[in-house]
Design a protein around this motif. Structure first.
Motif, PDB file in Angstrom:
ATOM      1  N   PHE A  70       0.829  -1.203   0.000  1.00 41.21           N
ATOM      2  CA  PHE A  70       0.000   0.000   0.000  1.00 41.21           C
ATOM      3  C   PHE A  70       0.865   1.254   0.000  1.00 41.21           C
ATOM      4  CE2 PHE A  70      -3.259   3.011   1.148  1.00 41.21           C
ATOM      5  CZ  PHE A  70      -4.404   2.485   0.569  1.00 41.21           C
ATOM      6  N   GLU A  71       1.965   1.225   0.745  1.00 42.70           N
ATOM      7  CA  GLU A  71       2.905   2.357   0.752  1.00 42.70           C
ATOM      8  C   GLU A  71       3.440   2.591  -0.663  1.00 42.70           C
ATOM      9  OE1 GLU A  71       3.767   4.451   3.020  1.00 42.70           O
ATOM     10  OE2 GLU A  71       3.782   3.569   5.026  1.00 42.70           O
ATOM     11  N   LYS A  72       3.791   1.528  -1.338  1.00 47.68           N
ATOM     12  CA  LYS A  72       4.309   1.641  -2.709  1.00 47.68           C
ATOM     13  C   LYS A  72       3.232   2.182  -3.634  1.00 47.68           C
ATOM     14  CE  LYS A  72       7.070   1.093  -6.197  1.00 47.68           C
ATOM     15  NZ  LYS A  72       8.224   2.016  -6.394  1.00 47.68           N
ATOM     16  N   PHE A  73       2.006   1.726  -3.449  1.00 42.50           N
ATOM     17  CA  PHE A  73       0.872   2.198  -4.246  1.00 42.50           C
ATOM     18  C   PHE A  73       0.675   3.703  -4.073  1.00 42.50           C
ATOM     19  CE2 PHE A  73      -3.850   2.897  -3.945  1.00 42.50           C
ATOM     20  CZ  PHE A  73      -4.098   2.918  -5.307  1.00 42.50           C
ATOM     21  N   LEU A  74       0.750   4.182  -2.821  1.00 43.16           N
ATOM     22  CA  LEU A  74       0.615   5.618  -2.560  1.00 43.16           C
ATOM     23  C   LEU A  74       1.747   6.406  -3.220  1.00 43.16           C
ATOM     24  CD1 LEU A  74      -0.457   5.734   1.218  1.00 43.16           C
ATOM     25  CD2 LEU A  74      -1.890   6.071  -0.800  1.00 43.16           C
ATOM     26  N   GLU A  75       2.950   5.848  -3.201  1.00 44.22           N
ATOM     27  CA  GLU A  75       4.089   6.519  -3.838  1.00 44.22           C
ATOM     28  C   GLU A  75       3.863   6.657  -5.346  1.00 44.22           C
ATOM     29  OE1 GLU A  75       7.601   4.372  -2.832  1.00 44.22           O
ATOM     30  OE2 GLU A  75       7.492   4.842  -0.688  1.00 44.22           O
ATOM     31  N   LEU A  76       3.298   5.618  -5.959  1.00 41.93           N
ATOM     32  CA  LEU A  76       3.018   5.677  -7.399  1.00 41.93           C
ATOM     33  C   LEU A  76       2.014   6.788  -7.708  1.00 41.93           C
ATOM     34  CD1 LEU A  76       2.727   1.845  -8.145  1.00 41.93           C
ATOM     35  CD2 LEU A  76       4.483   3.383  -9.055  1.00 41.93           C
ATOM     36  N   LEU A  77       0.992   6.919  -6.879  1.00 41.13           N
ATOM     37  CA  LEU A  77       0.002   7.979  -7.080  1.00 41.13           C
ATOM     38  C   LEU A  77       0.615   9.353  -6.840  1.00 41.13           C
ATOM     39  CD1 LEU A  77      -3.159   6.402  -5.399  1.00 41.13           C
ATOM     40  CD2 LEU A  77      -2.822   6.839  -7.841  1.00 41.13           C
ATOM     41  N   GLU A  78       1.453   9.461  -5.802  1.00 41.82           N
ATOM     42  CA  GLU A  78       2.100  10.741  -5.495  1.00 41.82           C
ATOM     43  C   GLU A  78       2.991  11.195  -6.648  1.00 41.82           C
ATOM     44  OE1 GLU A  78       1.893  12.889  -3.083  1.00 41.82           O
ATOM     45  OE2 GLU A  78       0.623  11.838  -1.650  1.00 41.82           O
ATOM     46  N   ASP A  79       3.524  10.237  -7.412  1.00 38.52           N
ATOM     47  CA  ASP A  79       4.409  10.574  -8.527  1.00 38.52           C
ATOM     48  C   ASP A  79       3.653  11.105  -9.741  1.00 38.52           C
ATOM     49  OD1 ASP A  79       6.748   9.988  -7.226  1.00 38.52           O
ATOM     50  OD2 ASP A  79       6.882   7.925  -7.966  1.00 38.52           O
ATOM     51  N   CYS A  80       2.324  10.970  -9.737  1.00 35.37           N
ATOM     52  CA  CYS A  80       1.511  11.492 -10.841  1.00 35.37           C
ATOM     53  C   CYS A  80       1.320  12.997 -10.637  1.00 35.37           C
ATOM     54  CB  CYS A  80       0.156  10.792 -10.882  1.00 35.37           C
ATOM     55  SG  CYS A  80       0.216   9.014 -11.161  1.00 35.37           S
ATOM     56  N   ASP A  81       1.774  13.787 -11.582  1.00 36.32           N
ATOM     57  CA  ASP A  81       1.722  15.239 -11.438  1.00 36.32           C
ATOM     58  C   ASP A  81       0.303  15.774 -11.260  1.00 36.32           C
ATOM     59  OD1 ASP A  81       4.458  15.466 -11.613  1.00 36.32           O
ATOM     60  OD2 ASP A  81       4.466  15.839 -13.778  1.00 36.32           O
ATOM     61  N   ASP A  82      -0.690  15.099 -11.855  1.00 39.22           N
ATOM     62  CA  ASP A  82      -2.056  15.599 -11.809  1.00 39.22           C
ATOM     63  C   ASP A  82      -2.802  15.219 -10.533  1.00 39.22           C
ATOM     64  OD1 ASP A  82      -1.655  16.678 -14.327  1.00 39.22           O
ATOM     65  OD2 ASP A  82      -2.408  14.896 -15.356  1.00 39.22           O
ATOM     66  N   VAL A  83      -2.264  14.280  -9.768  1.00 46.03           N
ATOM     67  CA  VAL A  83      -2.924  13.841  -8.536  1.00 46.03           C
ATOM     68  C   VAL A  83      -2.740  14.898  -7.453  1.00 46.03           C
ATOM     69  CG1 VAL A  83      -2.900  12.155  -6.659  1.00 46.03           C
ATOM     70  CG2 VAL A  83      -2.749  11.384  -9.033  1.00 46.03           C
TER      71      VAL A  83
END
Length: 242
Positions: free
Chosen positions: A216-229
């Protein structure tokens, strides 16, 4: 009943790249709030609130000023809001709010984050029923009765006031956000808000440990890396970082 509200987890900006991404996200949010209203904080409560949040995140004044000045000009970017829902690792419901000038790019990046992160992107409304949409005001204190009284006297429709570990959290309808904030500031002049936002609050939290927590931590990091999120809301309780 206690919601045990957990504000979404922000990664601590330890590198120049992380700081740049944080500044960019706030610059975009400030621009949109200023552009959609009056680009003057004292005449635009939403902008004033966003500036306070940016300063709390240590966003430099020049980034804030640049976004507001940009909003005062003609033309500029055309951003639209988009919301995505799905299940993250461990079967935890997740809502992702974005600001975008390219919807195709955004949905692709968010979908890839769900796929790579071990989650599953759902349809609109697929997990919204696991959350309440509320204004959340959280601050240090113990006078739960005083907070409730101040809000009720201001004719705020209080959903709940939670007291836990020296922290008070008031949950009110989104439409009462600024009225509630003003009432609390008037009743408690020294108040400093740790959380002041309109958020999706999970009905219940799912405690994740071991591999599920790591995923889940990795999943959140992937979302945080999206500029539009811009915001990620979820119902996961994760282990405290050492």
């Amino acid at each position: 009943m206690g919601r045990s509200f957990e504000n979404r987890k922000h990664s601590i900006a330890k590198t120049a790249a992380q700081k740049s991404k944080l500044y960019s996200k706030y610059g975009k949010m400030l621009y949109v709030v200023a552009k959609n209203g009056v680009p003057e904080p004292e005449s635009n409560p939403a902008l004033k609130n966003m500036i306070e949040k940016a300063k709390k995140e240590q966003v430099p004044a020049h980034v804030i000023d640049k976004a507001i000045e940009k909003a005062k000009g003609a033309g500029g970017e055309d951003y639209s809001e988009s919301r995505y829902e799905g299940m993250g690792p461990g079967g935890v419901p997740v809502i992702v709010d974005c600001l975008t000038d390219n919807a195709n790019r955004t949905i692709t990046e968010v979908r890839n984050s769900f796929v790579k992160g071990g989650g599953k992107l759902g349809n609109s409304g697929s997990v919204a029923h696991f959350f309440d949409h509320l204004a959340v005001l959280s601050f240090k204190g113990e006078d739960e009765d005083g907070v409730l009284e101040a809000l009720l006297e201001a004719d705020v429709n209080v959903d709940e006031v939670e007291a836990e570990d020296g922290q008070l959290t008031a949950f009110v309808p989104p439409s009462d956000f600024f009225k509630a904030k003003s009432a609390l500031q008037e009743a408690f002049p020294e108040i400093e808000f740790d959380v002041q936002e309109i958020a999706f609050v999970a009905h219940a939290n799912t405690e994740l440990t071991g591999e599920d927590a790591e995923a889940f931590e990795k999943f959140l990091e992937l979302l945080e890396d999206c500029d539009d999120v811009q915001n990620v809301y979820h119902g996961a309780t994760l282990p405290e970082s050492e």
